[in-house]
Design an enzyme around this catalytic site. Sequence first.
Site, PDB file in Angstrom:
ATOM      1  N   HIS A 144       4.646   4.145  -3.408  1.00 21.53           N
ATOM      2  CA  HIS A 144       5.525   5.222  -3.880  1.00 21.53           C
ATOM      3  C   HIS A 144       5.976   6.147  -2.754  1.00 21.53           C
ATOM      4  O   HIS A 144       6.935   6.883  -2.922  1.00 21.53           O
ATOM      5  CB  HIS A 144       4.825   6.032  -4.973  1.00 21.53           C
ATOM      6  CG  HIS A 144       3.469   6.499  -4.559  1.00 21.53           C
ATOM      7  ND1 HIS A 144       2.382   5.656  -4.583  1.00 21.53           N
ATOM      8  CD2 HIS A 144       3.030   7.682  -4.084  1.00 21.53           C
ATOM      9  CE1 HIS A 144       1.319   6.318  -4.138  1.00 21.53           C
ATOM     10  NE2 HIS A 144       1.685   7.545  -3.825  1.00 21.53           N
ATOM     11  N   ASP A 188       0.843  -1.195   0.000  1.00 18.32           N
ATOM     12  CA  ASP A 188       0.000   0.000   0.000  1.00 18.32           C
ATOM     13  C   ASP A 188       0.874   1.239   0.000  1.00 18.32           C
ATOM     14  O   ASP A 188       1.932   1.263   0.632  1.00 18.32           O
ATOM     15  CB  ASP A 188      -0.907  -0.002   1.238  1.00 18.32           C
ATOM     16  CG  ASP A 188      -1.787   1.236   1.253  1.00 18.32           C
ATOM     17  OD1 ASP A 188      -2.542   1.428   0.278  1.00 18.32           O
ATOM     18  OD2 ASP A 188      -1.687   2.027   2.206  1.00 18.32           O
ATOM     19  N   ASP A 217      -9.786   2.167  -4.974  1.00 22.70           N
ATOM     20  CA  ASP A 217      -9.626   3.622  -4.799  1.00 22.70           C
ATOM     21  C   ASP A 217     -10.380   4.408  -5.867  1.00 22.70           C
ATOM     22  O   ASP A 217     -10.543   5.616  -5.747  1.00 22.70           O
ATOM     23  CB  ASP A 217      -8.139   4.005  -4.919  1.00 22.70           C
ATOM     24  CG  ASP A 217      -7.325   3.442  -3.771  1.00 22.70           C
ATOM     25  OD1 ASP A 217      -7.883   3.328  -2.674  1.00 22.70           O
ATOM     26  OD2 ASP A 217      -6.137   3.126  -3.973  1.00 22.70           O
TER      27      ASP A 217
END
Length: 1517
Positions: A515, A512, A613
Site C-alpha cells: 500500500h 511487501d 506480522d
Amino acid sequence: MFSRVSLVYRLGFELQFRLGPTLQGKPVTVYTNYPASGEVFDRHKFRTLSWHNPTGKEDDSDKYCKLDLQISGSYQYYFSLGNEKSGGGYIVVDPILHVGADNHVLPLDCVTLQTFLAKCLGPFHEWEDRLKVAKETGYNMIHFTPLQKLGLSRSCYSLADQLEVNPEFSSHNKKCTWSDIGALVEKMKNEWNMLCITDVVYNHTATNSEWLRMHPECGYNLVNSPHLKPAWVLDRALWHLTCMVADGKYAAKGVPSLIENDHHLNCIRKLIWEDVYPKIKLWEFFQVDVNKAVQQFKSLLTEGKRRVLSTKSDPNEHLQIVQDPDYRRFGCTVDMNIALATFIPHSNGPAAIEECCNWFRKRIEELNAEQYRQTNHHQEQAVNCLVGTVVYERLAGDGPKLGPISRKNPLVTRYFTYPFKELTVEEEETMIHQPDKACYFMAHNGWVMGDDPLRNFAEPGSNVYLRRELICWGDSVKLRYGNKPEDCPYLWAHMKKYTEITAKYFHGVRLDNCHSTPIHVAEEMLATARSVRPNLYVIAELFTGSEYIDNVFVNRLGITSLIREAMTAYNSHEEGRLVYRFGGEPVGSFVQPRLRPLMPAIAHALFMDITHDNECPIQHRSAYDALPSAMIVSMACCATGSTKGYDELVPHQISVVSEERFYAKWNPATHLTSGEVNFQTGILAGRLAINRLHQELGAKGFNQVYVDQVDEDIVAVTRHCPNTHQSVVAVSRTAFRDPKTSFYSKEVPEMCIPGKIEEVVLEARTIERNASPYKKDERFINGLPNFTMELREHIQVTNSKIIKQAGTAIKGPNEFVQEIEFEKLTPGSVIVFRVSLDPKAQEAVGVLRNHLIQFSPHFKSGSLPDDHSAPILKTLFSSIASKLTLADLNQVLYRCEAEEQEDGGGCYNIPNWSPLKYAGLQGLMSVMADIRPKNDLGHPFCDNLRSGDWMIDYVSNRLISRAGACAEVGKWLKAMFVYLKRIPRYLIPCYFDAILVGAYTTLLDVGWHHMSSFVQNGSTFVKHLSLGSVQMCGIGKYSCLPDLSPSLHDVPYRLNEITNEKEQCCVSLAAGLPHFSSGIFRSWGRDTFIALRGLMLVTGRYLEARNIILAFGGTLRHGLIPNLLGQGTHARYNCRDAVWWWLQCIQDYCKIVPNGLDILRCPVSRMYPRDDSSPQPAGTMDQPLYEVIQEAMQRHMEGINFRERNAGPQIDQNMRDEGFNVTAGVDNETGFVFGGNRFNCGTWMDKMGESDRARNRGIPATPRDGSAVEIVGLCKSAVRWLLDLSGKNVFPFHGVTVKRYEKEETITYDEWNRKIQGHFERLFFVSENPADPNEKHPNLVHKRGIYKDSYGASSPWCDYQLRPNFTIAMVVAPELFTPERAWKALQIAEEKLLGPLGMKTLDPDDMVYCGVYDNALDNDNYNVARGFNYHQGPEWLWPIGYFLRAKLYFSKLIGPEIYAKTVVMIKNVLSRHYVHLERSSWKGLPELTNENGQYCPFSCETQAWSIGVILEILYDL
C-alpha cells in the site's frame, strides 16, 4: 457498460465488451494493451478491438468486441467516443499454477501456504531438513521472506543488497548462490509438489546499502527534496535532546532518562516548546526577509516603475509568499509585479513613496505572521505525535517497553540518516546547503496511520516528516523513483534486475508494504516479472482501510490473492463471518448462464490463520485455539495459509527483526532431541489432515460455503459440492479464552446435520500432556511441550469419542436430518463429517440433472440415468414445446391478474412480498432474473419455495387445467417436479430455477420460430420486443372479437367448456396490461390498429391480423370503427380516428403480407347492415372487405352526424349531454376530414374532465375538434392508396358519390387526393414569414417553422399548440411535406418534446403544460385535477415511434451525412427502450412516463402500441 471497472477472470474465459445504453449508436472504439495473439505484452502499447454484430442489424443491442484471455496479468482497456477518451478500467487474469513432475494444475482454492523467515532456516545445506516439516504437514506452497543480504538491523525486510544472496546461507566450504536456491525450488516443485514464492521489497533499502552510498539520488535527500530541510533540522534537534536527556542533563527540568509517568511526559512537552522550538525557529524557512523585500520594492518604485508595470498581472491576484525552492531561512519572496500593482503611491514625491513602502512592509509582516501560525500548527502536531510514540514505546502495556532513553534507544526514532561527525545543531545546519554533504541526509521509510495510500508522503506538498506523523523504520531509507525510469535510472535498473532474479527462481511474489509502494513502480516491476514468468502468483497485504482503494491496487497490479487475517477476528462469530466473506458462494446457489454480465465481487483471498506480522495467538487467545481456528480458516473456499511456528505452538511472536534462532528439523523417529519436530509436536498431525482436506475440497469443486454459529464458541462450516451435492461439515469449538482460567459450559447444544453422515473425516482434540514446562531454547525456535493432540481419521460415527450419539430424524417427506449429541467437544476440538444426501434424494438429484442436460451440458456431472421416469420425460422438452401456437404461448408465458381472473384463476402471491406480474412463466422469470445473479437466497421467493410445494404445484397445475398443448407442457413440468420435491428443501430454489430457465428459453425459441424472418434473424432487442406480440395477443375464456363470417377459411374453433358447442376463438389484442387486458376493456379500435402493424404484421402473424381486421370491419356503423369494441354488441362509436387507423392497417397488410391484396375480397359479416339495425349473427349479411372500405369513405364524404345510443351516465358518467353528439365529414374545399365539438374528444388524446372540485367535469382536456393533423394524414394515405388500387383495377371504385343540391355528384379519389395535397402545407404549416397571407390568426402564433396540431378548432389557439401528432402524418403521408420544412419542424419537436422514452404531449412552453400525471389527485387546479393533464405534457411512448420514423425518412432526403447522424441518434434513443424492456418485470414498454422519463404509477406497465411502434422503427432501420 463502460465505466471505471475491473474484471477478474480465469484463463480461457472470453471477455465481451458490450455497449451500455448511453453509447449505443455512437462511434465507440475499445482499446486494450492485452497483447494480440503471438505478440509480447507491452503495457504502454494499446490496440483497437473490432466489433462483432452477430445479427448484423441496425440496432446495437448485440454488438460486442471480445478478448480470449490466455495470458495472466493485469491489463488495461479504455474506450473513446469519436476522438475523446471516455472511460475504462482493468482486466485481471489469474495465473494457472502448475506443480509436480507432470506439471498438474494447482487450483488457487487449493493453495495451503506457510511463511518461513529466511534467516531462521540456517545454512543452505540444512534447509531441506527444515522445509521438510512443511512438506510432511501437507503444505503445498512456501513463502520465504527475502533471501537477500540483510541490513544492520537484521530485519528480514531491510535489505542491504537486493541482488546478493544472504551470505549467512553459505557454509565455510560452499557459497550459496541463486542457482542453488533455484535448484532447490525446482526440486520442491517436482518431487515435493510444492511451489515457492518470496517477497519483493520496492519501497526501501537498508540504510547501510553499499549502492546507496554510490547513488544517493535514489533516496529522498536534502538535495533532490529540499522541502525536507525544516523536518531534518527538527530531527537533529530532537537527536541532540535525546543525547542530553540520556546524559542526565535535563533531570533538573523534570526529564530523567527513564520516563515513567505523565509528569515526565508533560515536562518533555514543556522542554520542546521552551528549549527546542525557540532555538531552531523553523518558521524562518517559510518567511520573507522584510527589510530586503521593502528595499527591493522601494528601488523598483523609484527607478523602473513604468517598465515593470507594463507586465501588469491579473488584478484578482493577491500578494502571497512564494516559497524558496532551496528552503533557506528567510529565502521566500513575493511577486513584485503583484506588489507594484497592489501598492501604488498617489504621487511621485518621496513622502508618498515612503507611505507606500510602509503599507507594503505591513502586508509582508502579516504574511510572515500567517506562516508563523502555520508552522506552529505543525509543531503542535509534532509534539503530540512525539509524546504518543514515547507513551507506546516506554509506558504502554502492549508496547516494547524500551527502558531508559539512550543513544541506542533514543527518545524517538530518527527520521533521517546522518553519516558525519556530530557537531552542534547550528554547525550541522550549515551542511544542508552543501550539496556534497546534504545528499547523504536521507529520509527513512515507515508508515502513516490513516494516510491516503495513493499519495507519496515524502513528496513535496506532504508535511508528514515535519509533523512527525511517520511511524518510522530507522533501518531503511525510502526510495525515490520519480514518475518514470528517466527520473532515477540507476534505481529503476537495479530494481528491475532484482525483479528478474526473483521471477526467474520463484513461482510467485508477495508485494511487501504494497500500500505504500508507488503504484506505477509496482506496475512496471510486475510487468517485468511476468515477462520472465507469465503465470506469476502475486499476493499482497493491503492496509488501505478501504475496499475501493484495495481494488485499485488489485486491478492495476494484477494481485491474484489478497492476504486476509483471521487474527483480526475478536471472537469466533467474527472468524466465521470472515470465512463466509472470503470463502465461496452460498450453499444452494443458482446456476449462472455461461454468458453473463459481470457482478461486483471481492478479490480472491489468501486467508491466513496468522501472518508473520501478527502477534502470537497463544498470547492473545490460548494454546487450545490453534487447532479449531486453523480448521475454520481452512474451510474457506479460497487459498489459505499459516506462518511457521503456529503449528508448533510457539508461545511468542517470532520477530522478523530480533529472532536469530533456527527452525527445528523434521525427524520421524519417536525420540526427539532439541531442534527436532514430528507429528507428536503441537498440532502438526492435525495440520496435515486439515491441509489434505482443504486441497481435496478445492480440487473436487466444493465451492459453496455455509457458516453456522452454533453457540458463542462453536462454529460449523459446511463446504458443499453443487454437482454431487456432497458436503463436508467441520464443527470447531474455539478457545479464544483460556479454558484454564475461563468458564466453558459442559453442555454443548445438539446439532442437526441434513443428509446422511458417510463418515467422520477427522476428529481431533487439543490435550495437555506431562512434560517439563516451556523454556525458550537458546539455538532453536521451540513450542509448548506440554500440549499435543489426539487425532483419529476416517472413522464411523459410532466409533467417535467426541459424539455421544447420532440419531436420524425426518424433517420433511424427503428430508433426513442427523441429530448429533456431543460428549467431548471440549474447547480446542474439531470434528469433520462427510455428508451425502439421503439415497432417495441423491437419486432424485441425479435424475433431475440427467433431464436438465438437454438444456445445458453443465448438468452432466452428478447426473444419473433415469429408468423409471414418467413416459413424458422420455420426450425432449423442445419437441413438446414445438406443438404450441403463439396463442398457447400467451397462456404458458404471460397472462396478468385480470386475464387469469376472467378464467377463474389468478397470479401467484408470494407471502411477505407481492403477487407475481404474470401467472405464466415470465412472472417467475422476472423475479428470478433479479435473484439469480446476486444469489439472493434469502429472498421471500426462495423462502416460499423452501417452505412448501405451493408455487411448484401452481406452475404445473395451472397449465394442466388448460388442456391441449399447454397441458402437455404442464405435465412435463409436473413430472420434473416429482423429482424436485424429493430433494432437500435448501436445494429446491436452484433446481426449480434450472428447470424453469431451461423450459423458458426453449419456449422463447419456439415463439420466435413461429414469427417472421425479421424476428428470427433479428437482434436480441428485436426478439425481446417481438414477445410483446405474445404478451398482448391471446384468447380468453370469452371471445373478445365478434364472430367472423362462417364462409371465411382458416378461422380457429374450439369446443365451449359449458355448452360443448363449437365456437370461434380468434386472438384479440389487449391495449395494455394490467388495466386494458380483460372483459369489455380489452379491445379498443384505435389501440388495436395503431399496434397491429408492429405487433402482428412485422412479426409475421398474418392470419391473426387478417381476422382482427375483418372482425372490426364487421362492426362498422355510421361509417366508423368502434373505439371500445365491447364484442361489437356494446361498442361505442365515439372516436373519429379508429376507422382511419383501420384503413391504414389494411393498406399495410396488403403491402407486407404475401398476396396481401386477397384480403380485399374476404367476406365481412356485417353486425349492423344499417346504422339502426340490431346486432346480426355472423353470416346474416356478408360483404367483401372492399365494399366496407368504400362505405367508410362514402359516409365521411356524405357527412356523419348521430347521437350515441343510450347517451347519458349509463355509458359515460362524466360526459355532458352535447358530447354524445358525434359528427364527422370532409371539407369540400380542402378535402380535410373534420369533426367533433368542444364537449367530446374523438382522437387518441381523449381525456374527459372528472373533477367537480376543480369544475372540469364533462369538459374534454383536448377536444381536438376541426381537422386533427394525424387524421388528415391518415385520410390522405387512404385516398392515395385507393386511387392507386383503382388505377390498377384492384379496387372497383374510383371515387365517392354525394347528393348536393338535389343532384348526385362524384368526387374522384384523384380529386380528393389533390385537394388535400394542395391545401395541407398552406393551412397547417406555421410559416417563418410573419406576413404569411394564409395565416388566419397571426396573433396566436408562438412558434414558427412547426406544423399545427389541428386546423379549424372551435378554440383557435388549440390549432397552434406544438404536439407530436404531425409526425404521424409525416410517416403515413410524407408527400404532404416539403422535406426542408419537415426537417426543421422535426428538429423543433426533438428539442422541445423528445423525452428519454416518449414524446411530451404538449410543448413545455405552453401555459397549461404539466408533465406529471396523477389520476388520483383531486384539487382546485382546473388543469391537473383528476389527471386532466393526461395529454398535456406527460411523455407518451407510441408517438416516439412515428417521430423517429419521420426523422429517418426525411433525413434520407436531406443527405447522407444527416442520415448517418440520424441513425446514430435513433439507435441512442432506442437503447433506452432496450434497457427499460430488459429491466422491466413486465417485460414491456409502458403507456407513458412522467416528465423526463420518470416512472408514472398510473400508466399501464406494458402497452401494445408502445411496443408495436418500436418494432416498426427497427423494421424501418
